[in-house]
Design a protein around this motif. Sequence first.
Motif, PDB file in Angstrom:
ATOM      1  N   UNK A   1       9.445 -10.091 -14.479  1.00 20.65           N
ATOM      2  CA  UNK A   1       9.370 -11.047 -13.382  1.00 20.65           C
ATOM      3  C   UNK A   1      10.658 -10.981 -12.567  1.00 20.65           C
ATOM      4  N   UNK A   2      10.516 -10.751 -11.268  1.00 20.32           N
ATOM      5  CA  UNK A   2      11.658 -10.767 -10.359  1.00 20.32           C
ATOM      6  C   UNK A   2      11.426 -11.867  -9.327  1.00 20.32           C
ATOM      7  N   UNK A   3      12.045 -13.004  -9.570  1.00 21.25           N
ATOM      8  CA  UNK A   3      11.792 -14.158  -8.702  1.00 21.25           C
ATOM      9  C   UNK A   3      12.445 -14.000  -7.341  1.00 21.25           C
ATOM     10  N   UNK A   4      13.472 -13.167  -7.253  1.00 21.72           N
ATOM     11  CA  UNK A   4      14.163 -12.980  -5.980  1.00 21.72           C
ATOM     12  C   UNK A   4      13.222 -12.412  -4.925  1.00 21.72           C
ATOM     13  N   UNK A   5      12.404 -11.440  -5.362  1.00 22.86           N
ATOM     14  CA  UNK A   5      11.470 -10.819  -4.410  1.00 22.86           C
ATOM     15  C   UNK A   5      10.022 -11.203  -4.716  1.00 22.86           C
ATOM     16  N   UNK A   6       9.834 -12.185  -5.593  1.00 24.05           N
ATOM     17  CA  UNK A   6       8.491 -12.665  -5.952  1.00 24.05           C
ATOM     18  C   UNK A   6       7.591 -11.503  -6.372  1.00 24.05           C
ATOM     19  N   UNK A   7       8.048 -10.804  -7.387  1.00 22.52           N
ATOM     20  CA  UNK A   7       7.344  -9.616  -7.852  1.00 22.52           C
ATOM     21  C   UNK A   7       7.152  -9.678  -9.359  1.00 22.52           C
ATOM     22  N   UNK A   8       5.977  -9.271  -9.764  1.00 25.73           N
ATOM     23  CA  UNK A   8       5.595  -9.268 -11.174  1.00 25.73           C
ATOM     24  C   UNK A   8       5.085  -7.870 -11.507  1.00 25.73           C
ATOM     25  N   UNK A   9       5.418  -7.368 -12.678  1.00 24.10           N
ATOM     26  CA  UNK A   9       4.846  -6.087 -13.064  1.00 24.10           C
ATOM     27  C   UNK A   9       4.381  -6.132 -14.508  1.00 24.10           C
ATOM     28  N   UNK A  10       3.392  -5.292 -14.790  1.00 26.87           N
ATOM     29  CA  UNK A  10       2.856  -5.141 -16.143  1.00 26.87           C
ATOM     30  C   UNK A  10       3.043  -3.693 -16.546  1.00 26.87           C
ATOM     31  N   UNK A  11       3.738  -3.473 -17.628  1.00 24.50           N
ATOM     32  CA  UNK A  11       3.932  -2.129 -18.141  1.00 24.50           C
ATOM     33  C   UNK A  11       3.100  -1.972 -19.403  1.00 24.50           C
ATOM     34  N   UNK A  12       2.312  -0.905 -19.438  1.00 27.23           N
ATOM     35  CA  UNK A  12       1.492  -0.597 -20.609  1.00 27.23           C
ATOM     36  C   UNK A  12       2.013   0.714 -21.185  1.00 27.23           C
ATOM     37  N   UNK A  13       2.431   0.673 -22.418  1.00 27.08           N
ATOM     38  CA  UNK A  13       2.951   1.872 -23.074  1.00 27.08           C
ATOM     39  C   UNK A  13       1.814   2.666 -23.713  1.00 27.08           C
ATOM     40  N   UNK A  14       1.949   3.980 -23.668  1.00 23.34           N
ATOM     41  CA  UNK A  14       0.978   4.873 -24.327  1.00 23.34           C
ATOM     42  C   UNK A  14      -0.447   4.477 -23.955  1.00 23.34           C
ATOM     43  N   UNK A  15      -0.735   4.527 -22.673  1.00 26.64           N
ATOM     44  CA  UNK A  15      -2.032   4.065 -22.166  1.00 26.64           C
ATOM     45  C   UNK A  15      -3.183   4.800 -22.827  1.00 26.64           C
ATOM     46  N   UNK A  16      -4.231   4.041 -23.132  1.00 26.77           N
ATOM     47  CA  UNK A  16      -5.412   4.574 -23.814  1.00 26.77           C
ATOM     48  C   UNK A  16      -6.646   4.427 -22.918  1.00 26.77           C
ATOM     49  N   UNK A  17      -7.672   5.233 -23.142  1.00 28.99           N
ATOM     50  CA  UNK A  17      -8.891   5.093 -22.329  1.00 28.99           C
ATOM     51  C   UNK A  17      -9.456   3.675 -22.346  1.00 28.99           C
ATOM     52  N   UNK A  18      -9.293   2.974 -23.442  1.00 32.33           N
ATOM     53  CA  UNK A  18      -9.774   1.595 -23.526  1.00 32.33           C
ATOM     54  C   UNK A  18      -9.006   0.627 -22.647  1.00 32.33           C
ATOM     55  N   UNK A  19      -7.905   1.080 -22.091  1.00 34.09           N
ATOM     56  CA  UNK A  19      -7.142   0.237 -21.173  1.00 34.09           C
ATOM     57  C   UNK A  19      -7.722   0.273 -19.760  1.00 34.09           C
ATOM     58  N   UNK A  20      -8.658   1.161 -19.516  1.00 34.28           N
ATOM     59  CA  UNK A  20      -9.282   1.254 -18.189  1.00 34.28           C
ATOM     60  C   UNK A  20      -9.979  -0.063 -17.860  1.00 34.28           C
ATOM     61  N   UNK A  21      -9.585  -0.663 -16.759  1.00 36.92           N
ATOM     62  CA  UNK A  21     -10.108  -1.974 -16.362  1.00 36.92           C
ATOM     63  C   UNK A  21      -9.445  -2.366 -15.047  1.00 36.92           C
ATOM     64  N   UNK A  22      -9.816  -3.519 -14.534  1.00 41.86           N
ATOM     65  CA  UNK A  22      -9.103  -4.107 -13.399  1.00 41.86           C
ATOM     66  C   UNK A  22      -8.116  -5.124 -13.955  1.00 41.86           C
ATOM     67  N   UNK A  23      -6.895  -5.073 -13.474  1.00 44.13           N
ATOM     68  CA  UNK A  23      -5.845  -5.970 -13.942  1.00 44.13           C
ATOM     69  C   UNK A  23      -5.469  -6.930 -12.819  1.00 44.13           C
TER      70      UNK A  23
END
Lengths: 115, 114
Positions: free
Chosen positions: B66-88
């Motif tokens: 979370x970066x409140x200065x620029x109002x930015x949020x990120x999600x990091x997924x490690x070692x992405x798997x086919x089951x991670x395919x989706x809309x986030x």
Amino acid sequence: GAGVSQSPSNKVTEKGKDVELRCDPISGHTALYWYRQRLGQGLEFLIYFQGNSAPDKSGLPSDRFSAERTGESVSTLTIQRTQQEDSAVYLCASSLASGSNQPQHFGDGTRLSIL
Amino acid sequence: GESVGLHLPTLSVQEGDNSIINCAYSNSASDYFIWYKQESGKGPQFIIDIRSNMDKRQGQRVTVLLNKTVKHLSLQIAATQPGDSAVYFCAEIFFPSGYSTLTFGKGTMLLVSP
């Protein structure tokens, strides 16, 4: 069941008909929310219930939309005189309380198609 | 009638890569943020949350920044798997009057190739 349950899962109806969608929240969850999700879009807030308090209806798009909830149990969302633009997935969510640290748990939605 | 096309930003990765999904939020007064995962035909599923007084939180294979200065949020997924395919979706919660106003972003589609 353990999760939020919605019925029907799919509903196809003719323009002008009324529809009623049902949501069974997780047992013990006092807060209940309805959202609309159009194809390829994010979730649009419709209405919120918290216990026996008056619901927040600020997201309802028109007076054709209404919702009820009996105590802290089942809720129904009613759309009268349906229009084609009402076609969407209607999602229900519940949470333990209305506090900011209570994540909302979603059902799988009712996919509504207006012909 | 003509069907509405999908206009979601899409991230395509290979299995095993790390994925980063970004989100800009709108309300500087929001005090709680959630990432949800939505698979086709399913409702959004809670992944991880973070309060506004934090800048990082880790879960199993996922990290939210979370970066409140620029109002930015990120999600990091490690070692992405086919089951991670989706809309986030990222969601911000504003807690002005005793209940949560949850506002969702439009979502990012993650496609994971085996």
